[in-house]
Design a protein around this motif. Structure first.
Motif, PDB file in Angstrom:
ATOM      1  N   ILE A 152     -48.457 -65.691 -23.131  1.00 30.07           N
ATOM      2  CA  ILE A 152     -47.672 -65.131 -21.407  1.00 30.07           C
ATOM      3  C   ILE A 152     -48.870 -66.034 -20.474  1.00 30.07           C
ATOM      4  CG2 ILE A 152     -48.571 -63.033 -19.712  1.00 30.07           C
ATOM      5  CD1 ILE A 152     -47.975 -61.028 -22.341  1.00 30.07           C
ATOM      6  N   VAL A 153     -50.141 -66.515 -20.722  1.00 27.47           N
ATOM      7  CA  VAL A 153     -51.092 -66.274 -19.128  1.00 27.47           C
ATOM      8  C   VAL A 153     -49.888 -67.859 -19.065  1.00 27.47           C
ATOM      9  CG1 VAL A 153     -53.059 -67.498 -19.123  1.00 27.47           C
ATOM     10  CG2 VAL A 153     -53.308 -65.224 -20.079  1.00 27.47           C
ATOM     11  N   SER A 154     -50.155 -68.990 -20.269  1.00 26.94           N
ATOM     12  CA  SER A 154     -50.005 -70.230 -19.328  1.00 26.94           C
ATOM     13  C   SER A 154     -48.050 -70.138 -19.808  1.00 26.94           C
ATOM     14  CB  SER A 154     -50.632 -70.966 -21.226  1.00 26.94           C
ATOM     15  OG  SER A 154     -49.009 -70.281 -22.200  1.00 26.94           O
ATOM     16  N   SER A 155     -47.456 -69.842 -19.997  1.00 27.93           N
ATOM     17  CA  SER A 155     -46.231 -69.706 -19.727  1.00 27.93           C
ATOM     18  C   SER A 155     -45.876 -69.028 -17.501  1.00 27.93           C
ATOM     19  CB  SER A 155     -44.729 -68.850 -20.266  1.00 27.93           C
ATOM     20  OG  SER A 155     -45.708 -67.776 -20.343  1.00 27.93           O
ATOM     21  N   SER A 156     -47.378 -68.139 -17.339  1.00 31.22           N
ATOM     22  CA  SER A 156     -47.028 -67.419 -16.047  1.00 31.22           C
ATOM     23  C   SER A 156     -47.006 -68.528 -15.447  1.00 31.22           C
ATOM     24  CB  SER A 156     -47.754 -65.988 -16.207  1.00 31.22           C
ATOM     25  OG  SER A 156     -47.126 -65.710 -17.241  1.00 31.22           O
ATOM     26  N   LEU A 157     -48.927 -69.696 -15.667  1.00 34.58           N
ATOM     27  CA  LEU A 157     -49.209 -70.338 -14.835  1.00 34.58           C
ATOM     28  C   LEU A 157     -48.612 -71.750 -14.829  1.00 34.58           C
ATOM     29  CD1 LEU A 157     -53.066 -70.494 -16.084  1.00 34.58           C
ATOM     30  CD2 LEU A 157     -51.976 -69.240 -13.729  1.00 34.58           C
ATOM     31  N   GLN A 158     -47.549 -71.894 -15.248  1.00 35.11           N
ATOM     32  CA  GLN A 158     -46.872 -72.558 -15.473  1.00 35.11           C
ATOM     33  C   GLN A 158     -45.848 -72.587 -15.153  1.00 35.11           C
ATOM     34  OE1 GLN A 158     -45.852 -73.358 -19.620  1.00 35.11           O
ATOM     35  NE2 GLN A 158     -47.689 -75.119 -20.192  1.00 35.11           N
ATOM     36  N   LYS A 159     -44.936 -71.525 -15.138  1.00 37.73           N
ATOM     37  CA  LYS A 159     -44.149 -71.553 -13.775  1.00 37.73           C
ATOM     38  C   LYS A 159     -44.121 -70.613 -12.652  1.00 37.73           C
ATOM     39  CE  LYS A 159     -41.703 -67.304 -17.090  1.00 37.73           C
ATOM     40  NZ  LYS A 159     -41.876 -66.693 -17.646  1.00 37.73           N
ATOM     41  N   ALA A 160     -45.313 -70.815 -11.415  1.00 42.19           N
ATOM     42  CA  ALA A 160     -46.393 -70.405 -11.130  1.00 42.19           C
ATOM     43  C   ALA A 160     -46.792 -72.411 -10.487  1.00 42.19           C
ATOM     44  CB  ALA A 160     -47.842 -69.824 -10.627  1.00 42.19           C
ATOM     45  N   GLY A 161     -46.995 -72.842 -11.681  1.00 43.51           N
ATOM     46  CA  GLY A 161     -47.003 -74.365 -10.764  1.00 43.51           C
ATOM     47  C   GLY A 161     -48.211 -74.764 -10.879  1.00 43.51           C
ATOM     48  N   LEU A 162     -49.370 -73.431 -11.494  1.00 46.55           N
ATOM     49  CA  LEU A 162     -50.479 -73.674 -11.717  1.00 46.55           C
ATOM     50  C   LEU A 162     -51.537 -74.493 -12.154  1.00 46.55           C
ATOM     51  CD1 LEU A 162     -52.492 -73.137  -9.364  1.00 46.55           C
ATOM     52  CD2 LEU A 162     -53.226 -71.661 -10.261  1.00 46.55           C
ATOM     53  N   TRP A 163     -50.450 -73.875 -13.753  1.00 52.41           N
ATOM     54  CA  TRP A 163     -51.277 -75.094 -15.486  1.00 52.41           C
ATOM     55  C   TRP A 163     -51.772 -75.983 -15.205  1.00 52.41           C
ATOM     56  CZ3 TRP A 163     -52.386 -72.502 -19.169  1.00 52.41           C
ATOM     57  CH2 TRP A 163     -52.888 -73.531 -20.442  1.00 52.41           C
ATOM     58  N   GLU A 164     -50.900 -77.138 -14.518  1.00 54.33           N
ATOM     59  CA  GLU A 164     -51.711 -78.501 -14.754  1.00 54.33           C
ATOM     60  C   GLU A 164     -53.475 -78.887 -14.062  1.00 54.33           C
ATOM     61  OE1 GLU A 164     -51.332 -81.066 -16.091  1.00 54.33           O
ATOM     62  OE2 GLU A 164     -49.600 -79.954 -17.352  1.00 54.33           O
ATOM     63  N   ASN A 178     -57.577 -76.175 -17.579  1.00 50.28           N
ATOM     64  CA  ASN A 178     -58.696 -76.760 -18.635  1.00 50.28           C
ATOM     65  C   ASN A 178     -60.636 -75.443 -17.759  1.00 50.28           C
ATOM     66  OD1 ASN A 178     -58.254 -78.825 -19.844  1.00 50.28           O
ATOM     67  ND2 ASN A 178     -58.306 -80.317 -18.313  1.00 50.28           N
ATOM     68  N   ARG A 179     -60.085 -75.000 -16.784  1.00 51.85           N
ATOM     69  CA  ARG A 179     -61.217 -73.610 -16.781  1.00 51.85           C
ATOM     70  C   ARG A 179     -59.983 -72.579 -15.689  1.00 51.85           C
ATOM     71  NH1 ARG A 179     -60.694 -73.698 -10.408  1.00 51.85           N
ATOM     72  NH2 ARG A 179     -58.683 -74.774  -9.436  1.00 51.85           N
ATOM     73  N   LEU A 180     -59.916 -72.285 -17.579  1.00 58.74           N
ATOM     74  CA  LEU A 180     -59.037 -70.825 -17.753  1.00 58.74           C
ATOM     75  C   LEU A 180     -60.550 -69.816 -16.906  1.00 58.74           C
ATOM     76  CD1 LEU A 180     -56.742 -70.889 -19.785  1.00 58.74           C
ATOM     77  CD2 LEU A 180     -55.869 -70.842 -17.431  1.00 58.74           C
ATOM     78  N   ASP A 181     -61.811 -70.255 -17.738  1.00 59.15           N
ATOM     79  CA  ASP A 181     -62.692 -69.117 -17.739  1.00 59.15           C
ATOM     80  C   ASP A 181     -63.680 -69.236 -16.582  1.00 59.15           C
ATOM     81  OD1 ASP A 181     -63.477 -71.516 -18.245  1.00 59.15           O
ATOM     82  OD2 ASP A 181     -65.031 -70.942 -19.851  1.00 59.15           O
ATOM     83  N   GLU A 182     -63.025 -69.964 -14.797  1.00 57.47           N
ATOM     84  CA  GLU A 182     -63.283 -69.628 -13.951  1.00 57.47           C
ATOM     85  C   GLU A 182     -63.310 -68.980 -13.249  1.00 57.47           C
ATOM     86  OE1 GLU A 182     -64.000 -73.554 -12.221  1.00 57.47           O
ATOM     87  OE2 GLU A 182     -64.775 -74.808 -14.317  1.00 57.47           O
ATOM     88  N   PRO A 183     -63.662 -68.056 -12.528  1.00 55.90           N
ATOM     89  CA  PRO A 183     -63.546 -66.417 -11.613  1.00 55.90           C
ATOM     90  C   PRO A 183     -62.856 -67.660 -10.770  1.00 55.90           C
ATOM     91  CG  PRO A 183     -65.742 -67.371 -11.173  1.00 55.90           C
ATOM     92  CD  PRO A 183     -65.695 -68.752 -11.966  1.00 55.90           C
TER      93      PRO A 183
END
Lengths: 265, 490
Positions: A137-149, A153-158
């Motif tokens: 869910i997290v990766s697909s939401s970020l992909q849909k929002a164009g933010l994944w790329e 590599n820093r999903l654990d940053e604030p």
């Protein structure tokens, strides 16, 4: 003839995602929204424009009952989503807000990691049965929002450490993560620079395929760029509503014309 | 002349200066207000300020310096032979001052003449008896060297006071004249007064800081004094606290561990009560309560903070103690022997700290931006989910800071402990037993008529110093955390 019109109206009724009927909003003694009737089409972008204080944000917030959190606010009339009255006492406003997501004026990521920001909604609604599903869910939401790329590599940053534009797209991704049907956006670009604005607008255009989007904006150019239909509010009244092209090229009401030609507002 | 009159005179000079300065400015501008650089009152204020401020500063410096000078003078007069075994120069000097004050008072009440006070000899006239007759408190027989020093002390002090009065008045007059001389229409009195105001504000801030430094230094020196008499290792690591007031405290065992244990145990119980109750109250008040409930409940809760701690102490002694005893005493669980116990003091101290924790937490929770709440509600979260997952994590550093501040208050609390926890220094795990804390022991060490040069009295300073270091450390950590938290939303 009359029957024909009724049928046409009925068809339109069933087609629209959101239909508001004689909506009144009061803040204490102030009558903030007067008699608003509007039909909002599914899988399209509708923009609300108008001068400051005209009630466009207030009306937007009635659609997911965010106004319920304000004690002195009172709503009358009916708002139906897919034919169901959202102000019916049987409706749980908390459930409603999962179906009608919202993006705010100022990016408001939680002071948590990027991952936890996106996972927030799915977690409280129990949308994922295990970690792998949540990751999806997290990766697909970020992909849909164009933010994944940008963030993979820093999903654990604030989330609060990102740029303003990224933060706003994170907030959009956070709203998408609970798979809403409608996304309400309250001036989503007013705190962003032009480049970040362009990215968010592009994203809104893409999201149109899957979501019904209502956006409040101060910028008429933005309304013209992203929306298919536009509604002009003035002093708590819905003055005119129509296809964006009609509103900007051939407004029927003098007030609309004055506003879009820059004579006030 | 007394200090009171001197201050009045300086103030009078300042007032006269104000009037003169204002008049002089007006006349130099030919009575034309608009020709002046500043408003006329600024010229007056400039003169008043330059008369009073240097005079008072001079007065303060003199008052601080004079005793040093007089002490060193009379100290030189006392031969080493006059200092008896086990005493010290400081004690003899205190005796000298006491004798001098006795002479002063005796002269003032006409029991002896000024002449007699100046020239009496301890070996011929029975000065001790005469002073006792005059109703003066004299602890021991006044010996000849002490009397000579006391007489010299009186002379020096009287002369010093006279010179001081003259000098202070002179400074005030010179200051006023100087300011009057520079007064004319072009003089920028407004800017000068502004600088003066700034200087006064800086002085006020420095007094606060200097006092703190003074207190710390006095603690440090007395603590060092104590460690000369009692080994530091025994103090910090000793597990027995049994001061012996007889025989100059030679056989005392002064280990701080039982006291620290009592302090932390009671504070822990207090925080275990105050933190959940205070925090939940703050969450209710800031997130759930309507404006009307809030308007009533918040002041009511804060009334708790206004109750003097001695009243809490009485509450512990008379209500909570007996209540606990009836439940856990011999008629109940049988694990409590008396009303005074760690639990009694801890519970009451916890109640005392509730408003402290709740009002600090309330501020911190309110500082979490509304946008965070909106974001959470907008995703379909309920209120308690929002509180638990967004607001508390965001406010956590601040809340931890609030808890640490509450902890340092709990550690420093005295009255509730004295009345609620008993006076026995004990290392025990049973919270229904009497224990005592560092602060309560400081009180009992100093309220006896112990000799101030003995370890049983000086240990109070070492205890105070330890307590100070602990609470200072807690406060620094708390402030650091609170500040770090603040940066997050700016």
């Amino acid at each position: 003839m009359n029957e024909m019109a009724n049928i046409e109206q009925a068809i339109e009724m069933t087609e629209s995602k959101i239909s508001a009927n004689k909506v009144q909003v009061y803040y204490g003694d102030t009558h903030a929204i007067k008699d608003v009737d509007i039909e909002i089409q599914p899988r399209s972008v509708t923009s609300f424009i108008g001068p400051s204080g005209c009630g466009k944000s207030t009306f937007l917030r009635t659609i997911n009952r965010m106004n319920d959190t304000i004690d002195i606010c009172r709503v009358e009339g009916s708002i139906r989503i897919d034919g169901e009255d959202i102000y019916d006492p049987k409706v749980d406003p908390v459930q409603l807000r999962a179906k009608v997501g919202m993006v705010f004026q100022k990016p408001n990521p939680f002071p948590k990691s990027i991952y936890d920001n996106i996972a927030y909604g799915p977690r409280i609604h129990g949308l994922a049965r295990n970690k792998a599903e949540l990751d999806d869910i997290v990766s697909s939401s970020l992909q849909k929002a164009g933010l994944w790329e940008e963030v993979k590599n820093r999903l654990d940053e604030p989330g609060t450490g990102m740029s303003g534009g990224q933060q706003q797209r994170l907030c959009i991704a956070r709203a998408i993560a609970v798979s809403p049907e409608v996304i309400l956006m309250d001036e989503p670009c007013s705190a962003l620079d032009p480049i970040a604005t362009a990215k968010v607008e592009e994203l809104i255009d893409e999201l149109r395929e899957n979501f019904t989007i209502v956006i409040v904006t101060h910028s008429m150019q933005q309304a013209a760029r992203v929306s298919q239909r536009t509604a002009f509010f003035h002093l708590g009244i819905l003055v005119e509503e129509g296809s964006t092209q009609d509103i900007f090229t051939n407004p029927k009401d003098k007030r609309t014309q004055d506003y879009i030609t820059g004579r006030f507002g | 002349m007394s200090l009171f009159w001197l201050i009045l005179i300086v103030l009078a000079i300042a007032v006269v200066g104000y009037v003169l300065g204002r008049a002089r400015a007006m006349s130099s501008a030919g009575g034309e207000r608009s020709a002046l650089h500043s408003l006329p009152s600024y010229y007056g204020a400039n003169v008043a300020m330059k008369a009073a401020v240097p005079a008072f500063l001079f007065l303060i410096v003199w008052l601080l310096a004079q005793p040093f000078y007089v002490n060193s003078e009379i100290s030189a007069m006392i031969p080493d032979s006059a200092i008896s075994e086990g005493s010290s120069r400081g004690l003899v000097l205190a005796e000298v001052r006491r004798a001098a004050r006795g002479l002063d008072n005796a002269v003032a009440s006409d029991a002896i003449t000024e002449d007699f006070a100046r020239n009496a000899r301890a070996d011929f006239n029975d000065i001790t008896a005469r002073l006792k007759e005059a109703g003066q408190i004299v602890t021991s027989d006044i010996t000849q060297p002490v009397l000579r020093a006391a007489q010299r002390y009186r002379v020096l002090t009287a002369a010093g006071n006279l010179y001081m009065t003259i000098a202070v008045i002179l400074v005030a007059i010179v200051g006023a004249l100087w300011a009057l001389r520079e007064t004319n229409a072009q003089f920028r009195a407004r800017n000068t007064v502004e600088k003066g105001v700034q200087a006064i504000l800086i002085a006020a801030a420095s007094i606060a800081i200097l006092t703190t430094i003074g207190i710390v230094l006095s603690l440090v020196f007395n603590t060092i004094e104590f460690f000369k008499l009692y080994p530091a290792a025994d103090f910090f690591f000793g597990v027995t606290w049994s001061p012996s007031f007889s025989g100059r405290g030679g056989s005392s065992e002064l280990g701080i561990i039982p006291l620290l244990w009592g302090t932390f145990y009671i504070s822990f119980v207090a925080l275990a009560v105050a933190v959940p109750v205070g925090l939940f109250a703050a969450i209710y008040l800031s997130e759930y309560a309507g404006p009307r409930v809030r308007a009533v409940a918040k002041p009511l809760l804060e009334i708790l903070a206004g109750i003097p701690t001695i009243v809490y102490g009485l509450f512990a002694l008379l209500t909570v103690g007996p209540l606990l005893l009836s439940a856990f005493g011999d008629n109940g669980f049988g694990i409590m022997k008396a009303g005074t116990a760690v639990m009694t003091a801890g519970l009451v101290m916890g109640i005392m700290l509730i408003p402290f924790v709740s009002s600090l937490s309330d501020d911190i929770i309110n500082a979490v931006p509304q946008a965070m709440r909106d974001g959470s509600y907008g995703l379909g979260a309920t209120k308690s989910e929002t509180v638990k997952k967004v607001i508390l994590p965001a406010a956590l550093p601040g809340i931890v800071g609030a808890i640490l501040l509450a902890a340092s208050r709990a550690i420093g609390e005295t009255m509730i402990v004295v009345l609620g926890a008993g006076a026995a220094a004990r290392l025990s795990l049973n919270p229904f037993e009497a224990m005592t804390t560092v602060t309560a022991k400081i009180v009992s060490q100093l309220t006896g008529d112990a000799d101030f040069a003995s370890p049983v009295a000086l240990v109070a300073f070492a205890l105070g110093m330890t307590l100070f270091v602990v609470t200072l450390g807690l406060n620094i950590v708390a402030l650091y955390i609170v500040r770090k938290y603040r940066e997050q939303y700016d």
